[in-house]
Motif scaffolding. Structure first.
Motif, PDB file in Angstrom:
ATOM      1  N   ILE A  87       0.873  -1.171   0.000  1.00  0.00           N
ATOM      2  CA  ILE A  87       0.000   0.000   0.000  1.00  0.00           C
ATOM      3  C   ILE A  87       0.915   1.226   0.000  1.00  0.00           C
ATOM      4  O   ILE A  87       1.857   1.316   0.789  1.00  0.00           O
ATOM      5  N   ALA A  88       0.634   2.153  -0.890  1.00  0.00           N
ATOM      6  CA  ALA A  88       1.498   3.307  -1.114  1.00  0.00           C
ATOM      7  C   ALA A  88       1.686   4.144   0.148  1.00  0.00           C
ATOM      8  O   ALA A  88       0.780   4.261   0.985  1.00  0.00           O
ATOM      9  N   ASP A  89       2.868   4.723   0.249  1.00  0.00           N
ATOM     10  CA  ASP A  89       3.192   5.668   1.316  1.00  0.00           C
ATOM     11  C   ASP A  89       2.119   6.757   1.343  1.00  0.00           C
ATOM     12  O   ASP A  89       1.766   7.322   0.312  1.00  0.00           O
ATOM     13  N   GLY A  90       1.554   6.996   2.511  1.00  0.00           N
ATOM     14  CA  GLY A  90       0.524   8.012   2.667  1.00  0.00           C
ATOM     15  C   GLY A  90      -0.896   7.521   2.395  1.00  0.00           C
ATOM     16  O   GLY A  90      -1.848   8.281   2.537  1.00  0.00           O
ATOM     17  N   LYS A  91      -1.044   6.259   2.025  1.00  0.00           N
ATOM     18  CA  LYS A  91      -2.376   5.742   1.678  1.00  0.00           C
ATOM     19  C   LYS A  91      -2.866   4.669   2.662  1.00  0.00           C
ATOM     20  O   LYS A  91      -3.964   4.141   2.485  1.00  0.00           O
ATOM     21  N   GLN A  92      -2.083   4.354   3.664  1.00  0.00           N
ATOM     22  CA  GLN A  92      -2.485   3.313   4.607  1.00  0.00           C
ATOM     23  C   GLN A  92      -3.539   3.828   5.579  1.00  0.00           C
ATOM     24  O   GLN A  92      -3.670   5.031   5.789  1.00  0.00           O
ATOM     25  N   GLY A  93      -4.288   2.891   6.149  1.00  0.00           N
ATOM     26  CA  GLY A  93      -5.308   3.247   7.119  1.00  0.00           C
ATOM     27  C   GLY A  93      -6.600   3.734   6.495  1.00  0.00           C
ATOM     28  O   GLY A  93      -7.456   4.285   7.187  1.00  0.00           O
ATOM     29  N   ARG A  94      -6.767   3.528   5.204  1.00  0.00           N
ATOM     30  CA  ARG A  94      -7.968   4.004   4.501  1.00  0.00           C
ATOM     31  C   ARG A  94      -8.819   2.858   3.949  1.00  0.00           C
ATOM     32  O   ARG A  94      -9.742   3.089   3.180  1.00  0.00           O
ATOM     33  N   GLY A  95      -8.478   1.621   4.310  1.00  0.00           N
ATOM     34  CA  GLY A  95      -9.257   0.474   3.856  1.00  0.00           C
ATOM     35  C   GLY A  95      -8.767  -0.170   2.578  1.00  0.00           C
ATOM     36  O   GLY A  95      -9.357  -1.141   2.109  1.00  0.00           O
ATOM     37  N   PHE A  96      -7.677   0.315   1.997  1.00  0.00           N
ATOM     38  CA  PHE A  96      -7.183  -0.247   0.746  1.00  0.00           C
ATOM     39  C   PHE A  96      -6.630  -1.657   0.948  1.00  0.00           C
ATOM     40  O   PHE A  96      -6.811  -2.526   0.095  1.00  0.00           O
ATOM     41  N   GLY A  97      -5.936  -1.898   2.061  1.00  0.00           N
ATOM     42  CA  GLY A  97      -5.420  -3.229   2.356  1.00  0.00           C
ATOM     43  C   GLY A  97      -6.546  -4.224   2.585  1.00  0.00           C
ATOM     44  O   GLY A  97      -6.505  -5.352   2.079  1.00  0.00           O
TER      45      GLY A  97
END
Length: 154
Positions: A87-97
């Motif tokens: 998951i890209a830097d700055g994009k974690q914690g948004r449900g993408f994983g």
């Protein structure tokens, strides 16, 4: 604005976006870069399933699943699961994983599977908490230096 999450095959048009994807610097030791995953997918056709994770037109991550690999090399234990998740830097914690894991689970079910296997680096800086929260359970096995976990798909 609603989020439109989807997976995208790697093509000549998005290849550069794929290989430019970077996780946070403190996580680089936990997961291989996308370019290595794509090389592995190239030498394991039919097994590796690389996909970009996109939020509308923005690339926010990368996953690579595997299907029906001979886990032990003895022809008796075939597994499918999540090989890589970046998951890209700055994009974690948004449900993408979570979306990525659900997408792999759905593909495994579509192919007739009932379990999703993955591995993770153990330790306080690793993703164990993420996987355990999603319902994975450690099997007691290791793959190299990584913990093996499974998620039963019902």
């Amino acid at each position: 604005m609603p989020i439109s999450l989807h997976l995208q095959e790697i093509t000549p048009d998005n290849f550069e976006s794929a290989i430019d994807l970077r996780v946070r610097p403190d996580q680089e030791h936990l997961v291989a870069p996308v370019v290595k995953s794509l090389a592995e997918a190239y030498v394991h056709p039919g097994i590796a399933w690389p996909r970009l994770i996109c939020d509308d037109d923005e690339v926010v991550g990368f996953l690579m699943a595997f299907f029906d690999i001979d886990w032990t090399g003895k022809g008796t234990d075939f597994r499918s699961g999540l090989w890589r998740l970046n998951i890209a830097d700055g994009k974690q914690g948004r449900g993408f994983g979570r979306f990525a894991v659900q997408s792999v689970a759905n593909e495994i079910r579509r192919r007739g599977g009932t379990r999703l296997t993955t591995t993770w680096h153990p330790g306080t800086d690793g993703p164990a908490g993420f996987y355990l929260t999603l319902g994975f359970r450690p099997t007691g096995e290791t793959s190299g230096d990584q913990t093996v976990g499974v998620l039963e798909l019902s």
